[in-house]
Design a protein around this motif. Structure first.
Motif, PDB file in Angstrom:
ATOM      1  N   LEU A   1     -29.687  -4.435 -32.970  1.00  0.00           N
ATOM      2  CA  LEU A   1     -29.304  -5.716 -32.305  1.00  0.00           C
ATOM      3  C   LEU A   1     -29.398  -6.689 -31.698  1.00  0.00           C
ATOM      4  N   LYS A   2     -29.948  -5.283 -30.377  1.00  0.00           N
ATOM      5  CA  LYS A   2     -30.125  -5.647 -29.163  1.00  0.00           C
ATOM      6  C   LYS A   2     -31.900  -6.956 -29.768  1.00  0.00           C
ATOM      7  N   ARG A   3     -32.507  -6.309 -30.841  1.00  0.00           N
ATOM      8  CA  ARG A   3     -33.871  -7.590 -30.743  1.00  0.00           C
ATOM      9  C   ARG A   3     -33.089  -8.614 -31.521  1.00  0.00           C
ATOM     10  N   LEU A   4     -32.379  -8.943 -32.175  1.00  0.00           N
ATOM     11  CA  LEU A   4     -31.619  -9.935 -33.092  1.00  0.00           C
ATOM     12  C   LEU A   4     -32.034 -11.021 -31.921  1.00  0.00           C
ATOM     13  N   PRO A   5     -32.191 -12.200 -32.099  1.00  0.00           N
ATOM     14  CA  PRO A   5     -32.354 -14.112 -32.538  1.00  0.00           C
ATOM     15  C   PRO A   5     -30.665 -14.327 -31.811  1.00  0.00           C
ATOM     16  N   VAL A   6     -29.699 -13.983 -31.877  1.00  0.00           N
ATOM     17  CA  VAL A   6     -28.399 -14.621 -32.022  1.00  0.00           C
ATOM     18  C   VAL A   6     -27.935 -14.639 -30.475  1.00  0.00           C
ATOM     19  N   GLN A   7     -27.285 -15.861 -30.636  1.00  0.00           N
ATOM     20  CA  GLN A   7     -26.203 -16.281 -29.003  1.00  0.00           C
ATOM     21  C   GLN A   7     -24.822 -15.788 -29.638  1.00  0.00           C
ATOM     22  N   GLU A   8     -23.908 -15.891 -30.863  1.00  0.00           N
ATOM     23  CA  GLU A   8     -22.770 -15.564 -30.996  1.00  0.00           C
ATOM     24  C   GLU A   8     -22.812 -13.803 -31.597  1.00  0.00           C
ATOM     25  N   LEU A   9     -21.115 -13.915 -31.325  1.00  0.00           N
ATOM     26  CA  LEU A   9     -21.078 -12.071 -31.842  1.00  0.00           C
ATOM     27  C   LEU A   9     -19.521 -13.177 -32.122  1.00  0.00           C
ATOM     28  N   LYS A  10     -19.050 -12.800 -33.656  1.00  0.00           N
ATOM     29  CA  LYS A  10     -17.878 -12.341 -34.444  1.00  0.00           C
ATOM     30  C   LYS A  10     -17.440 -12.178 -34.322  1.00  0.00           C
TER      31      LYS A  10
ATOM     32  N   VAL B   1     -11.730  -3.429 -29.846  1.00  0.00           N
ATOM     33  CA  VAL B   1     -12.245  -4.759 -29.064  1.00  0.00           C
ATOM     34  C   VAL B   1     -12.958  -5.510 -27.507  1.00  0.00           C
ATOM     35  N   ARG B   2     -12.205  -4.583 -27.293  1.00  0.00           N
ATOM     36  CA  ARG B   2     -12.667  -5.085 -25.287  1.00  0.00           C
ATOM     37  C   ARG B   2     -14.473  -3.884 -25.224  1.00  0.00           C
ATOM     38  N   SER B   3     -14.407  -3.227 -25.607  1.00  0.00           N
ATOM     39  CA  SER B   3     -16.266  -2.594 -26.208  1.00  0.00           C
ATOM     40  C   SER B   3     -16.832  -3.023 -26.156  1.00  0.00           C
ATOM     41  N   THR B   4     -16.418  -3.843 -27.570  1.00  0.00           N
ATOM     42  CA  THR B   4     -17.606  -5.043 -28.144  1.00  0.00           C
ATOM     43  C   THR B   4     -17.618  -6.563 -27.314  1.00  0.00           C
ATOM     44  N   ILE B   5     -16.531  -6.600 -26.500  1.00  0.00           N
ATOM     45  CA  ILE B   5     -16.407  -7.348 -25.720  1.00  0.00           C
ATOM     46  C   ILE B   5     -17.611  -7.753 -24.608  1.00  0.00           C
ATOM     47  N   ASP B   6     -17.707  -6.331 -24.291  1.00  0.00           N
ATOM     48  CA  ASP B   6     -18.584  -6.142 -22.748  1.00  0.00           C
ATOM     49  C   ASP B   6     -19.811  -5.570 -23.253  1.00  0.00           C
ATOM     50  N   MET B   7     -19.936  -4.940 -24.081  1.00  0.00           N
ATOM     51  CA  MET B   7     -20.974  -5.060 -24.964  1.00  0.00           C
ATOM     52  C   MET B   7     -21.712  -6.382 -24.902  1.00  0.00           C
ATOM     53  N   ALA B   8     -21.030  -6.796 -25.675  1.00  0.00           N
ATOM     54  CA  ALA B   8     -21.495  -8.250 -26.270  1.00  0.00           C
ATOM     55  C   ALA B   8     -22.124  -9.307 -25.193  1.00  0.00           C
ATOM     56  N   HIS B   9     -21.421  -9.406 -23.911  1.00  0.00           N
ATOM     57  CA  HIS B   9     -21.842 -10.254 -22.880  1.00  0.00           C
ATOM     58  C   HIS B   9     -22.538  -9.569 -21.740  1.00  0.00           C
ATOM     59  N   HIS B  10     -23.043  -8.093 -22.437  1.00  0.00           N
ATOM     60  CA  HIS B  10     -24.474  -7.808 -21.192  1.00  0.00           C
ATOM     61  C   HIS B  10     -25.414  -7.934 -22.362  1.00  0.00           C
TER      62      HIS B  10
ATOM     63  N   LEU C   1      -6.735 -11.263 -25.639  1.00  0.00           N
ATOM     64  CA  LEU C   1      -8.483 -11.594 -26.361  1.00  0.00           C
ATOM     65  C   LEU C   1      -8.908 -12.835 -25.041  1.00  0.00           C
ATOM     66  N   ARG C   2      -7.518 -12.958 -23.854  1.00  0.00           N
ATOM     67  CA  ARG C   2      -8.345 -14.177 -22.809  1.00  0.00           C
ATOM     68  C   ARG C   2      -8.517 -13.346 -21.936  1.00  0.00           C
ATOM     69  N   ALA C   3      -7.597 -12.333 -21.577  1.00  0.00           N
ATOM     70  CA  ALA C   3      -7.389 -11.194 -20.816  1.00  0.00           C
ATOM     71  C   ALA C   3      -8.296 -10.909 -20.971  1.00  0.00           C
ATOM     72  N   PHE C   4      -9.055 -10.360 -21.887  1.00  0.00           N
ATOM     73  CA  PHE C   4     -10.443  -9.110 -22.309  1.00  0.00           C
ATOM     74  C   PHE C   4     -11.567  -9.583 -21.928  1.00  0.00           C
ATOM     75  N   GLY C   5     -11.486 -11.291 -21.549  1.00  0.00           N
ATOM     76  CA  GLY C   5     -12.474 -11.806 -21.567  1.00  0.00           C
ATOM     77  C   GLY C   5     -13.217 -12.569 -22.710  1.00  0.00           C
ATOM     78  N   CYS C   6     -12.369 -13.038 -23.861  1.00  0.00           N
ATOM     79  CA  CYS C   6     -12.904 -12.941 -24.811  1.00  0.00           C
ATOM     80  C   CYS C   6     -12.916 -14.590 -25.389  1.00  0.00           C
ATOM     81  N   ASP C   7     -15.065 -15.296 -25.392  1.00  0.00           N
ATOM     82  CA  ASP C   7     -14.960 -16.084 -24.978  1.00  0.00           C
ATOM     83  C   ASP C   7     -14.400 -17.641 -25.794  1.00  0.00           C
ATOM     84  N   GLN C   8     -13.922 -17.329 -27.804  1.00  0.00           N
ATOM     85  CA  GLN C   8     -13.938 -18.363 -28.040  1.00  0.00           C
ATOM     86  C   GLN C   8     -12.790 -18.214 -29.058  1.00  0.00           C
TER      87      GLN C   8
END
Ligand code: C2E
Ligand code: CA
Ligand code: CA
Ligand code: CA
Length: 279
Positions: A192-201, A220-229, A248-255
């Motif tokens: 996943l790290k090597r894929l040229p993607v901008q969004e994770l749903k 969900v929390r660890s997915t959000i953290d990982m994606a943000h990193h 989700l808002r409290a967890f920092g999810c963007d959209q």
């Protein structure tokens, strides 16, 4: 033995299977006609920024108005279209129509609006797919950054190298890319790290139980953290309750996307929704 070879390798179908195949063939010829007959139509589901509710994007979802069967949802014909290759014509149609619609909206006072369009494995395996996207953008007069293509993990994992070529070409054009249904496949994080993607749903199956299921909360929390990193914007899909949205808002999810905010809407209704929502 004689009886066995009498069929010369031609498979004999059970009555049930025969009906199934016949049904499939009818469906296929119906599908081939559908794009020409304008039997497909598009719905638009708002995608909002969770922090403040701002909306400047929507996901395009196709429907098929079949002359006899009525409105057929995509789960009932997209997988079949993928198997038979009919998906290529559908994707072309969806892209052209979505971008034309987007160009109209941008001219009519929504210059920053963008659209997410779903694409399938078969599309990514076509060497000329990036060129096809480029042509559709040019013909509609929409800039690449206003288009985000959604690809599932499993579509990429079908043939990672071929998919990677395609995604990189799209990325070079400036098209945004999203990983759809995240968590349902089995893609390695290293990949996943090597894929040229901008969004994770994040898939709906992890979102719906967020107000009561602690395992989902952890995922969900660890997915959000990982994606943000990894510098990705995180979208949660299938939000149906206020409680889930708040978590989700409290967890920092963007959209966010989901029935809580709006069901997928016909074009005119989406514009009405957007204008009301912004007031
Ligand atoms: P998807 O890309 O994961 O799309 C999200 C699905 O969840 C949509 O179903 C949407 O209507 C539904 N949804 C949105 N919010 C909620 C919610 O709060 N609760 C619930 N229960 N459902 C919600 P839809 O429109 O039936 O589409 C199903 C799938 O069909 C899509 O899943 C996508 O994989 C495929 N699809 C739809 N349109 C296209 C298309 O134009 N091209 C391709 N290749 N696939 C498409
Ligand atoms: Ca999607
Ligand atoms: Ca999805
Ligand atoms: Ca899905």
């Amino acid at each position: 033995n004689e009886a066995k070879s009498a069929n010369h390798g031609v498979r004999v179908f059970e009555p049930g299977m025969e009906r199934h195949v016949e049904h499939g063939l009818t469906l296929l010829s119906d599908l081939r006609r559908a794009a020409e007959a304008d039997e497909f139509f598009l719905l638009f589901q708002p995608k909002l920024r969770l922090r403040d509710g701002h909306c400047d994007a929507a996901e395009v979802l196709v429907r098929w108005r079949h002359p006899q069967r009525g409105v057929v949802p995509p789960d009932r014909f997209i997988p079949f279209a993928e198997q038979t290759g009919a998906i290529k014509a559908i994707t072309r149609w969806v892209l052209q129509q979505s971008l034309r619609q987007l160009a109209r909206w941008q001219r009519e006072g929504q210059p920053e609006l963008s659209l997410n369009v779903n694409v399938s494995t078969r599309d990514l395996m076509q060497p000329d797919f990036p060129a096809q996207v480029e042509r559709a953008l040019r013909q509609a007069g929409v800039s690449a950054r206003h288009l985000c293509l959604e690809v599932t993990e499993s579509a990429i994992m079908d043939d990672p190298l071929l998919a990677m070529d395609c995604l990189q070409a799209l990325n070079r054009m400036g098209v945004r890319l999203a990983i759809d249904d995240f968590g349902t496949g089995y893609s390695s994080l290293a990949y996943l790290k090597r894929l040229p993607v901008q969004e994770l749903k994040i898939d709906r199956s992890f979102i719906s139980g967020l107000d009561r299921d602690e395992a989902d909360v952890t995922i969900v929390r660890s997915t959000i953290d990982m994606a943000h990193h990894m510098g990705l914007s995180v979208v949660a899909e299938g939000i149906e309750t206020e409680a889930v949205g708040q978590r989700l808002r409290a967890f920092g999810c963007d959209q966010a996307q989901g029935y809580l905010y709006s069901r997928p809407l016909p074009a005119a209704d989406f514009m009405d929704w957007l204008r009301q929502h912004r007031d």
